[in-house]
Design a protein around this motif. Sequence first.
Motif, PDB file in Angstrom:
ATOM      1  N   PRO A  78      49.283  43.680  72.249  1.00  0.00           N
ATOM      2  CA  PRO A  78      49.832  44.376  71.198  1.00  0.00           C
ATOM      3  C   PRO A  78      50.951  45.594  71.486  1.00  0.00           C
ATOM      4  CG  PRO A  78      47.834  45.214  71.355  1.00  0.00           C
ATOM      5  CD  PRO A  78      47.808  43.897  72.241  1.00  0.00           C
ATOM      6  N   LEU A  79      51.129  45.733  72.690  1.00  0.00           N
ATOM      7  CA  LEU A  79      52.152  46.917  72.948  1.00  0.00           C
ATOM      8  C   LEU A  79      53.443  46.192  72.727  1.00  0.00           C
ATOM      9  CD1 LEU A  79      50.592  48.413  75.972  1.00  0.00           C
ATOM     10  CD2 LEU A  79      51.040  49.457  73.908  1.00  0.00           C
ATOM     11  N   GLU A  80      53.531  44.811  72.965  1.00  0.00           N
ATOM     12  CA  GLU A  80      54.817  44.076  72.857  1.00  0.00           C
ATOM     13  C   GLU A  80      54.993  43.099  71.654  1.00  0.00           C
ATOM     14  OE1 GLU A  80      55.739  42.086  76.557  1.00  0.00           O
ATOM     15  OE2 GLU A  80      55.424  43.833  77.584  1.00  0.00           O
ATOM     16  N   PHE A  81      54.107  43.534  70.517  1.00  0.00           N
ATOM     17  CA  PHE A  81      54.466  42.794  69.288  1.00  0.00           C
ATOM     18  C   PHE A  81      56.007  43.081  68.853  1.00  0.00           C
ATOM     19  CE2 PHE A  81      49.921  42.505  67.142  1.00  0.00           C
ATOM     20  CZ  PHE A  81      49.652  41.745  68.411  1.00  0.00           C
ATOM     21  N   PRO A 105      51.633  37.261  66.191  1.00  0.00           N
ATOM     22  CA  PRO A 105      50.670  37.169  67.161  1.00  0.00           C
ATOM     23  C   PRO A 105      49.266  37.922  66.903  1.00  0.00           C
ATOM     24  CG  PRO A 105      52.223  38.751  67.886  1.00  0.00           C
ATOM     25  CD  PRO A 105      52.759  38.060  66.629  1.00  0.00           C
ATOM     26  N   LEU A 106      48.499  37.491  67.538  1.00  0.00           N
ATOM     27  CA  LEU A 106      47.050  38.259  67.633  1.00  0.00           C
ATOM     28  C   LEU A 106      47.036  39.138  68.635  1.00  0.00           C
ATOM     29  CD1 LEU A 106      44.591  35.302  66.327  1.00  0.00           C
ATOM     30  CD2 LEU A 106      45.620  37.295  64.731  1.00  0.00           C
ATOM     31  N   PRO A 107      46.123  40.190  68.674  1.00  0.00           N
ATOM     32  CA  PRO A 107      46.011  41.041  70.157  1.00  0.00           C
ATOM     33  C   PRO A 107      44.986  40.305  70.841  1.00  0.00           C
ATOM     34  CG  PRO A 107      44.773  41.848  68.137  1.00  0.00           C
ATOM     35  CD  PRO A 107      45.414  40.881  67.562  1.00  0.00           C
ATOM     36  N   VAL A 108      45.580  40.701  72.378  1.00  0.00           N
ATOM     37  CA  VAL A 108      44.535  40.211  73.365  1.00  0.00           C
ATOM     38  C   VAL A 108      43.781  41.583  73.649  1.00  0.00           C
ATOM     39  CG1 VAL A 108      44.563  39.733  75.836  1.00  0.00           C
ATOM     40  CG2 VAL A 108      45.639  38.477  74.368  1.00  0.00           C
TER      41      VAL A 108
END
Length: 202
Positions: A78-81, A105-108
């Motif tokens: 999510p740091l790169e959404f 996207p969904l977070p890993v």
Amino acid sequence: MKVICIPLGPVQANCYVIIQDGKALLIDPGDRFEDLKHILERNHATLEAVLLTHAHFDHIGGLDALLKEFHVDVYMNPLEFSFLSSADLNGSSAFGGYLSSTARPLPVHEGENEIGGFMVEALTLPGHTRGSTVYIIGNTAFTGDVLFQGSVGRTDLPTGSWQEMQESIAVLKTLPDDLIVYPGHGPATTIGQEKSWNPYFR
């Protein structure tokens, strides 16, 4: 588990198809992947999800086209959404392009994730970008642009950091020697091989 590597796009970023028990994951669709449907059919597999090691243009260039054909979830750090919609952050503006993705996207999550029937261990290892993530599936690691055969990723692009890269290398050195490494560019290697002759591991 079967791993198929297809270099895609103008800088030949490695896109990976991982197949096991009729299910498939895809890592880093850097450009249009015309043969993906045929690969899945030949291996009697269904695409379950897409993973992004990081969101530079050469690793996400084919994402929107792929999602139009395969309605699957996309997972990433999510740091790169925000990279997906920013040509400056995803690096495309520096190369004369303005790539923007509409993917949601969904977070890993750090550590173990169950994604599409696969157990995926995620390690956030910044340096190349702030959210660069290594995925460990079985005895294989997909390192994106953190680690290459004989080298590591550049740190001079937005959110890159040499200090963080050094810290990430220290983590990589603790992984098992027999762990197979599939990098974002170039040939496969192992952690043991990199310990032996990668100058950045010394």
